[in-house]
Design a protein around this motif. Structure first.
Motif, PDB file in Angstrom:
ATOM      1  N   ARG A  53      50.433  23.931  30.117  1.00  0.00           N
ATOM      2  CA  ARG A  53      51.809  24.222  30.525  1.00  0.00           C
ATOM      3  C   ARG A  53      51.850  24.678  31.982  1.00  0.00           C
ATOM      4  N   ALA A  54      52.903  24.283  32.658  1.00  0.00           N
ATOM      5  CA  ALA A  54      53.088  24.675  34.054  1.00  0.00           C
ATOM      6  C   ALA A  54      53.419  26.166  34.137  1.00  0.00           C
ATOM      7  N   GLY A  55      53.073  26.789  35.247  1.00  0.00           N
ATOM      8  CA  GLY A  55      53.364  28.204  35.448  1.00  0.00           C
ATOM      9  C   GLY A  55      52.499  29.129  34.627  1.00  0.00           C
ATOM     10  N   ASN A  56      51.379  28.643  34.171  1.00  0.00           N
ATOM     11  CA  ASN A  56      50.496  29.397  33.291  1.00  0.00           C
ATOM     12  C   ASN A  56      49.642  30.379  34.096  1.00  0.00           C
ATOM     13  N   ASP A  57      50.295  31.383  34.690  1.00  0.00           N
ATOM     14  CA  ASP A  57      49.573  32.305  35.554  1.00  0.00           C
ATOM     15  C   ASP A  57      48.767  33.349  34.793  1.00  0.00           C
ATOM     16  N   GLU A  58      49.196  33.684  33.580  1.00  0.00           N
ATOM     17  CA  GLU A  58      48.449  34.685  32.804  1.00  0.00           C
ATOM     18  C   GLU A  58      47.037  34.193  32.492  1.00  0.00           C
ATOM     19  N   ASP A  59      46.917  32.935  32.110  1.00  0.00           N
ATOM     20  CA  ASP A  59      45.597  32.387  31.797  1.00  0.00           C
ATOM     21  C   ASP A  59      44.732  32.235  33.044  1.00  0.00           C
ATOM     22  N   VAL A  60      45.364  31.985  34.184  1.00  0.00           N
ATOM     23  CA  VAL A  60      44.615  31.906  35.441  1.00  0.00           C
ATOM     24  C   VAL A  60      43.929  33.241  35.707  1.00  0.00           C
ATOM     25  N   VAL A  61      44.682  34.320  35.616  1.00  0.00           N
ATOM     26  CA  VAL A  61      44.123  35.654  35.862  1.00  0.00           C
ATOM     27  C   VAL A  61      43.051  35.976  34.827  1.00  0.00           C
ATOM     28  N   TRP A  62      43.293  35.654  33.582  1.00  0.00           N
ATOM     29  CA  TRP A  62      42.328  35.910  32.511  1.00  0.00           C
ATOM     30  C   TRP A  62      41.011  35.179  32.783  1.00  0.00           C
ATOM     31  N   ASP A  63      41.099  33.885  33.097  1.00  0.00           N
ATOM     32  CA  ASP A  63      39.887  33.093  33.339  1.00  0.00           C
ATOM     33  C   ASP A  63      39.121  33.573  34.569  1.00  0.00           C
ATOM     34  N   LEU A  64      39.843  33.880  35.641  1.00  0.00           N
ATOM     35  CA  LEU A  64      39.160  34.389  36.831  1.00  0.00           C
ATOM     36  C   LEU A  64      38.522  35.748  36.574  1.00  0.00           C
ATOM     37  N   SER A  65      39.186  36.587  35.806  1.00  0.00           N
ATOM     38  CA  SER A  65      38.603  37.886  35.463  1.00  0.00           C
ATOM     39  C   SER A  65      37.330  37.709  34.656  1.00  0.00           C
ATOM     40  N   ALA A  66      37.312  36.715  33.771  1.00  0.00           N
ATOM     41  CA  ALA A  66      36.114  36.440  32.979  1.00  0.00           C
ATOM     42  C   ALA A  66      34.978  35.919  33.866  1.00  0.00           C
ATOM     43  N   ALA A  71      38.752  42.848  39.281  1.00  0.00           N
ATOM     44  CA  ALA A  71      38.708  42.917  40.743  1.00  0.00           C
ATOM     45  C   ALA A  71      38.005  44.160  41.289  1.00  0.00           C
ATOM     46  N   SER A  72      38.061  45.275  40.614  1.00  0.00           N
ATOM     47  CA  SER A  72      37.428  46.478  41.152  1.00  0.00           C
ATOM     48  C   SER A  72      36.015  46.714  40.624  1.00  0.00           C
ATOM     49  N   ASP A  73      35.532  45.860  39.731  1.00  0.00           N
ATOM     50  CA  ASP A  73      34.196  46.046  39.154  1.00  0.00           C
ATOM     51  C   ASP A  73      33.095  46.035  40.213  1.00  0.00           C
ATOM     52  N   ARG A  74      32.906  44.920  40.859  1.00  0.00           N
ATOM     53  CA  ARG A  74      31.818  44.757  41.814  1.00  0.00           C
ATOM     54  C   ARG A  74      32.344  44.461  43.216  1.00  0.00           C
ATOM     55  N   PHE A  75      33.339  43.611  43.280  1.00  0.00           N
ATOM     56  CA  PHE A  75      33.958  43.256  44.548  1.00  0.00           C
ATOM     57  C   PHE A  75      35.414  42.891  44.281  1.00  0.00           C
ATOM     58  N   SER A  76      36.165  42.890  45.341  1.00  0.00           N
ATOM     59  CA  SER A  76      37.595  42.630  45.221  1.00  0.00           C
ATOM     60  C   SER A  76      37.881  41.141  45.427  1.00  0.00           C
ATOM     61  N   TRP A  77      38.779  40.606  44.637  1.00  0.00           N
ATOM     62  CA  TRP A  77      39.252  39.237  44.821  1.00  0.00           C
ATOM     63  C   TRP A  77      40.750  39.222  44.565  1.00  0.00           C
ATOM     64  N   GLN A  78      41.403  38.220  45.111  1.00  0.00           N
ATOM     65  CA  GLN A  78      42.833  38.097  44.881  1.00  0.00           C
ATOM     66  C   GLN A  78      43.219  36.626  44.888  1.00  0.00           C
ATOM     67  N   ILE A  79      44.349  36.335  44.292  1.00  0.00           N
ATOM     68  CA  ILE A  79      44.872  34.979  44.230  1.00  0.00           C
ATOM     69  C   ILE A  79      46.004  34.857  45.239  1.00  0.00           C
ATOM     70  N   ASP A  80      45.978  33.814  46.018  1.00  0.00           N
ATOM     71  CA  ASP A  80      47.084  33.512  46.918  1.00  0.00           C
ATOM     72  C   ASP A  80      48.047  32.610  46.137  1.00  0.00           C
ATOM     73  N   TRP A  81      49.007  33.229  45.463  1.00  0.00           N
ATOM     74  CA  TRP A  81      49.925  32.499  44.601  1.00  0.00           C
ATOM     75  C   TRP A  81      50.785  31.522  45.394  1.00  0.00           C
ATOM     76  N   ASP A  82      51.151  31.890  46.623  1.00  0.00           N
ATOM     77  CA  ASP A  82      52.000  31.006  47.433  1.00  0.00           C
ATOM     78  C   ASP A  82      51.270  29.718  47.799  1.00  0.00           C
ATOM     79  N   ALA A  83      49.977  29.791  48.025  1.00  0.00           N
ATOM     80  CA  ALA A  83      49.195  28.614  48.384  1.00  0.00           C
ATOM     81  C   ALA A  83      48.679  27.852  47.156  1.00  0.00           C
ATOM     82  N   SER A  84      48.770  28.465  45.987  1.00  0.00           N
ATOM     83  CA  SER A  84      48.268  27.853  44.755  1.00  0.00           C
ATOM     84  C   SER A  84      49.318  26.941  44.124  1.00  0.00           C
ATOM     85  N   ASP A  85      48.836  25.996  43.341  1.00  0.00           N
ATOM     86  CA  ASP A  85      49.701  25.081  42.594  1.00  0.00           C
ATOM     87  C   ASP A  85      49.376  25.275  41.124  1.00  0.00           C
ATOM     88  N   TYR A  86      50.276  25.957  40.417  1.00  0.00           N
ATOM     89  CA  TYR A  86      50.013  26.295  39.037  1.00  0.00           C
ATOM     90  C   TYR A  86      51.238  26.081  38.190  1.00  0.00           C
TER      91      TYR A  86
END
Length: 86
Positions: A53-66, A71-86
């Protein structure tokens, strides 16, 4: 978003991390950074995944966290939602 023809959509997610962790993130995501910014000291990755499904941002965050850890565990990461196509 492009369909893969089998009822799924290909999401292109732009992930930013500190350049010092670029090698580790490249290994975990299976892609090399497409850009490194010397001013902000960040590496940019284009990570793709399939979704039903389009706009599936919750699963994106879940998968990246896995893959990368919270983000605060070992190093910080972030998603550029404006540049992403989801």
């Amino acid at each position: 978003m492009k369909s893969n023809g089998f009822g799924r959509w290909r999401q292109n997610i732009i992930v930013l991390v500190d350049r010092n962790h670029a090698d580790e993130v490249a290994t975990k995501l299976g892609v090399l950074p497409f850009k490194e910014d010397g001013e902000t000291k960040q590496a940019y990755f284009a990570w793709t995944r399939l979704t039903t499904r389009a706009g599936n941002d919750e699963d994106v965050v879940w998968d990246l966290s896995a893959l990368l850890g919270v983000a605060s565990d070992r190093f910080s990461w972030q998603i550029d939602w404006d540049a992403s196509d989801y």
